[in-house]
Design a protein around this motif. Structure first.
Motif, PDB file in Angstrom:
ATOM      1  N   LYS A 111      -2.715 -10.769  12.980  1.00 17.35           N
ATOM      2  CA  LYS A 111      -3.207 -11.074  11.646  1.00 17.35           C
ATOM      3  C   LYS A 111      -3.127  -9.920  10.791  1.00 17.35           C
ATOM      4  O   LYS A 111      -4.183  -9.389  10.767  1.00 17.35           O
ATOM      5  CB  LYS A 111      -4.387 -12.075  11.558  1.00 17.35           C
ATOM      6  N   PRO A 112      -2.136  -9.633  10.134  1.00 12.21           N
ATOM      7  CA  PRO A 112      -2.208  -8.423   9.269  1.00 12.21           C
ATOM      8  C   PRO A 112      -3.223  -8.374   7.903  1.00 12.21           C
ATOM      9  O   PRO A 112      -3.079  -9.474   7.432  1.00 12.21           O
ATOM     10  CB  PRO A 112      -0.773  -8.055   8.777  1.00 12.21           C
ATOM     11  N   ASP A 113      -3.984  -7.380   7.652  1.00 14.34           N
ATOM     12  CA  ASP A 113      -4.601  -7.555   6.422  1.00 14.34           C
ATOM     13  C   ASP A 113      -3.992  -6.983   5.271  1.00 14.34           C
ATOM     14  O   ASP A 113      -2.871  -6.494   5.398  1.00 14.34           O
ATOM     15  CB  ASP A 113      -6.108  -6.961   6.790  1.00 14.34           C
ATOM     16  N   TYR A 114      -4.673  -6.719   4.029  1.00 14.53           N
ATOM     17  CA  TYR A 114      -4.018  -6.414   2.818  1.00 14.53           C
ATOM     18  C   TYR A 114      -3.442  -5.072   2.916  1.00 14.53           C
ATOM     19  O   TYR A 114      -2.476  -4.662   2.510  1.00 14.53           O
ATOM     20  CB  TYR A 114      -4.901  -6.714   1.677  1.00 14.53           C
ATOM     21  N   THR A 115      -4.294  -4.335   3.553  1.00 17.13           N
ATOM     22  CA  THR A 115      -3.999  -2.841   3.797  1.00 17.13           C
ATOM     23  C   THR A 115      -2.643  -2.585   4.694  1.00 17.13           C
ATOM     24  O   THR A 115      -1.578  -1.957   4.669  1.00 17.13           O
ATOM     25  CB  THR A 115      -5.058  -1.965   4.498  1.00 17.13           C
ATOM     26  N   ASP A 116      -2.744  -3.368   5.723  1.00 24.05           N
ATOM     27  CA  ASP A 116      -1.459  -3.563   6.776  1.00 24.05           C
ATOM     28  C   ASP A 116      -0.297  -3.835   6.248  1.00 24.05           C
ATOM     29  O   ASP A 116       0.624  -3.009   6.624  1.00 24.05           O
ATOM     30  CB  ASP A 116      -1.802  -4.601   7.871  1.00 24.05           C
ATOM     31  N   LEU A 117      -0.202  -4.598   5.271  1.00 25.13           N
ATOM     32  CA  LEU A 117       1.132  -4.694   4.522  1.00 25.13           C
ATOM     33  C   LEU A 117       1.806  -3.631   3.999  1.00 25.13           C
ATOM     34  O   LEU A 117       3.105  -3.618   3.836  1.00 25.13           O
ATOM     35  CB  LEU A 117       0.654  -6.025   3.366  1.00 25.13           C
ATOM     36  N   GLY A 118       1.135  -2.749   3.274  1.00 26.46           N
ATOM     37  CA  GLY A 118       1.420  -1.483   2.823  1.00 26.46           C
ATOM     38  C   GLY A 118       2.128  -0.620   3.764  1.00 26.46           C
ATOM     39  O   GLY A 118       2.973   0.426   3.363  1.00 26.46           O
ATOM     40  N   GLU A 119       1.647  -0.960   5.247  1.00 22.38           N
ATOM     41  CA  GLU A 119       2.570  -0.188   6.194  1.00 22.38           C
ATOM     42  C   GLU A 119       3.918  -0.663   6.676  1.00 22.38           C
ATOM     43  O   GLU A 119       4.587   0.005   7.425  1.00 22.38           O
ATOM     44  CB  GLU A 119       1.621  -0.025   7.438  1.00 22.38           C
ATOM     45  N   PHE A 120       4.267  -1.722   6.009  1.00 21.78           N
ATOM     46  CA  PHE A 120       5.665  -2.418   6.498  1.00 21.78           C
ATOM     47  C   PHE A 120       6.706  -1.871   5.307  1.00 21.78           C
ATOM     48  O   PHE A 120       7.197  -2.523   4.615  1.00 21.78           O
ATOM     49  CB  PHE A 120       5.460  -3.761   6.242  1.00 21.78           C
ATOM     50  N   LYS A 121       6.917  -0.513   5.668  1.00 21.56           N
ATOM     51  CA  LYS A 121       7.763   0.153   4.765  1.00 21.56           C
ATOM     52  C   LYS A 121       9.272  -0.307   4.813  1.00 21.56           C
ATOM     53  O   LYS A 121       9.953  -0.423   4.062  1.00 21.56           O
ATOM     54  CB  LYS A 121       7.756   1.735   5.283  1.00 21.56           C
ATOM     55  N   ASN A 122       9.778  -0.572   6.156  1.00 22.87           N
ATOM     56  CA  ASN A 122      11.096  -0.910   6.420  1.00 22.87           C
ATOM     57  C   ASN A 122      11.156  -2.417   5.682  1.00 22.87           C
ATOM     58  O   ASN A 122      12.182  -2.861   5.092  1.00 22.87           O
ATOM     59  CB  ASN A 122      11.447  -0.922   7.993  1.00 22.87           C
ATOM     60  N   ALA A 123      10.319  -3.458   5.748  1.00 26.83           N
ATOM     61  CA  ALA A 123      10.345  -4.540   5.381  1.00 26.83           C
ATOM     62  C   ALA A 123      10.512  -4.462   3.774  1.00 26.83           C
ATOM     63  O   ALA A 123      11.221  -4.957   3.184  1.00 26.83           O
ATOM     64  CB  ALA A 123       8.918  -5.320   5.633  1.00 26.83           C
ATOM     65  N   ALA A 124       9.863  -3.513   3.272  1.00 26.40           N
ATOM     66  CA  ALA A 124       9.838  -3.408   1.595  1.00 26.40           C
ATOM     67  C   ALA A 124      11.239  -2.905   1.325  1.00 26.40           C
ATOM     68  O   ALA A 124      11.819  -3.371   0.357  1.00 26.40           O
ATOM     69  CB  ALA A 124       9.028  -2.221   1.252  1.00 26.40           C
ATOM     70  N   LEU A 125      11.812  -1.984   2.300  1.00 28.89           N
ATOM     71  CA  LEU A 125      13.316  -1.610   1.902  1.00 28.89           C
ATOM     72  C   LEU A 125      14.208  -2.591   2.020  1.00 28.89           C
ATOM     73  O   LEU A 125      15.221  -2.722   1.102  1.00 28.89           O
ATOM     74  CB  LEU A 125      13.692  -0.541   2.852  1.00 28.89           C
ATOM     75  N   VAL A 126      14.158  -3.488   2.997  1.00 28.68           N
ATOM     76  CA  VAL A 126      14.892  -4.720   3.114  1.00 28.68           C
ATOM     77  C   VAL A 126      14.892  -5.764   1.864  1.00 28.68           C
ATOM     78  O   VAL A 126      15.934  -6.211   1.206  1.00 28.68           O
ATOM     79  CB  VAL A 126      14.776  -5.425   4.286  1.00 28.68           C
ATOM     80  N   MET A 127      13.668  -5.807   1.266  1.00 27.55           N
ATOM     81  CA  MET A 127      13.448  -6.841   0.196  1.00 27.55           C
ATOM     82  C   MET A 127      14.030  -5.876  -0.870  1.00 27.55           C
ATOM     83  O   MET A 127      14.653  -6.771  -1.778  1.00 27.55           O
ATOM     84  CB  MET A 127      11.868  -6.833   0.036  1.00 27.55           C
ATOM     85  N   GLN A 128      13.910  -4.746  -1.286  1.00 27.45           N
ATOM     86  CA  GLN A 128      14.488  -4.142  -2.544  1.00 27.45           C
ATOM     87  C   GLN A 128      16.010  -4.202  -2.519  1.00 27.45           C
ATOM     88  O   GLN A 128      16.514  -4.316  -3.316  1.00 27.45           O
ATOM     89  CB  GLN A 128      13.936  -2.495  -2.484  1.00 27.45           C
TER      90      GLN A 128
END
Length: 454
Positions: free
Chosen positions: A303-320
């Motif tokens: 279960k990721p918390d709010y701070t953990d989501l900021g560490e998903f850098k590659n997921a952010a790149l894919v979304m962008q």
């Protein structure tokens, strides 16, 4: 400065093509309809062909409206920043949405828009977003568990129903239950009706279905208001029912209703579009599925918390990158409320203006191989999106920039986390997604995929 009203719009003269004859362009392929059909079927191709022939400013005719296209980051910035307050969002969207989604946030301007935006912002503050995680993740995980496995199914309809259910829980504090299919269909009909050429409520027509969809949405939301006014709770619907204006008055039932309907639509339709684009891109580029799987596995907990989501850098790149290639809202309309000059051309009062995030996202001046799926173009090392502040705008820009962009990113990351830790996404060899770019980018073939356990 208050928003122009629909009465203001009716008092403005319709823009005949002769008033724009000094601007390069044409009236389209067909009498009256102009370029309506290619606009609906191949919006990007139409924009690129016109720009190659006439330049970045040209007049055209589509959806029974003569307008001026302004293409590229410089014009995006000019119109969306709207420093002189001469471009109206309300008067541009009203002809398309006023009967279907009246008084939504983007159908307001200036002081009125600022006032209502401030109230709606409460739904997207950090504290609220953190609270949404406990609601969203279990429901998204259950949704993924319920998807068919090892067989082809239409992803679009499945994810759309799931995201509507999540939005209803997050924003309204209610379970959709047996109403889910009916409400989902109502949203689809209302959105599709925004492009109806003939707006006469004859049974069986697009416009008739849209108005019936609106009635369904109104009935559903209004049935909840009295209970929400009685007791204040954490969900946004309740918060909005108890919000007060600057004079200490509660907002009317109609205002609450219209904002909730628009919020539900915006929160699930655009994210449905985004996730369809991402899932398609990942299916065609499976190496990125492995990259994200490893990124999620590295977290080391379920279960990721709010701070953990900021560490998903590659997921952010894919979304962008998916948002670059398939922005949910590919065209942004505005209407001039005063005469102005743009690019050396006089733009008369009441001229319809068309911006194109989709066109901008494929400009070779700003993007390396723009037709290629390449998330690393958004990495800090390359940062192709930072050549101009208004070259990547899937969320719009200026005062009307989407309020829910952080919510959308959280929801996308949570869904991908729930999906890719356990499954691979597959499509048939050679599959190419069929999709329509306008009014919202959606696959027209349902996006057939298969989920296979890792």
């Amino acid at each position: 400065m208050k928003s122009p009203t629909s009465t203001d719009y009716l008092q403005l003269p319709r823009m005949p093509n002769s008033r724009l004859s000094h601007i390069p362009g044409d009236s389209g392929q067909l009498p009256v309809l102009g370029d309506t059909l290619p606009f609906l079927k191949d919006y990007l191709g139409l924009s690129q062909r016109k720009a190659a022939k006439y330049g970045r400013i040209f007049r055209n005719n589509a959806l029974l409206q003569n307008s001026v296209a302004l293409l590229g980051p410089e014009y995006n910035e000019l119109v969306l920043k709207n420093s002189d307050k001469i471009f109206s969002s309300k008067l541009a969207w009203d002809p398309l949405l006023d009967r279907l989604f009246p008084d939504g946030l983007m159908l307001r301007d200036f002081d009125e828009h600022r006032f209502h935006r401030k109230i709606l912002q409460a739904a997207f503050k950090k504290e609220a977003l953190m609270g949404y995680l406990d609601v969203m993740l279990p429901r998204l995980e259950q949704g993924v568990a319920d998807f068919p496995k090892d067989q082809t199914f239409g992803f679009k309809d499945q994810i759309k129903a799931l995201l509507l259910d999540v939005a209803a829980q997050v924003f309204m504090g209610v379970e959709m239950g047996d109403d889910a299919d009916k409400i989902n269909k109502a949203f689809v009909n209302a959105m599709e009706a925004s492009l109806a050429v003939v707006k006469i409520p004859v049974p069986g027509t697009l416009w008739y279905r849209g108005l019936k969809g609106r009635q369904t949405l109104v009935k559903f939301v209004e049935s909840q208001i009295d209970e929400k006014r009685k007791v204040e709770s954490a969900d946004f619907f309740s918060q909005f029912c108890h919000a007060k204006d600057e004079d200490g008055n509660y907002l009317s039932d109609e205002a609450v209703r219209d904002h909730i309907i628009f919020l539900l639509f915006a929160a699930h339709d655009t994210t449905t579009s985004t996730l369809c684009s991402i899932v398609y891109a990942l299916a065609k580029n499976p190496q990125w599925q492995d990259i994200l799987h490893e990124e999620f596995a590295a977290l080391g907990k379920d279960k990721p918390d709010y701070t953990d989501l900021g560490e998903f850098k590659n997921a952010a790149l894919v979304m962008q990158e998916a948002l670059r290639m398939y922005p949910p809202v590919p065209a942004i309309p505005r209407r001039c409320i005063e005469e102005t000059e743009i690019g050396g051309y006089r733009i008369p009062k009441n001229t319809a203006i068309g911006l194109s995030p989709l066109f901008t996202h494929y400009m070779e001046e700003y993007w390396t191989e723009p037709t290629k799926f390449d998330p690393e173009r958004f990495s800090p090392e390359r940062a192709e999106h930072k050549k101009h502040f208004y070259q990547w705008l899937p969320f719009g820009g200026g005062s009307h920039k989407c309020l829910g962009l952080n919510f959308a990113e959280i929801q996308v990351k949570l869904f991908l986390y729930a999906l890719l830790r356990h499954y691979r996404i597959e499509v048939e060899p050679g599959y190419q997604m069929k999709y329509s770019a306008v009014p919202i980018s959606f696959p027209t073939d349902g996006l057939p995929i298969k989920l296979v356990a890792r």
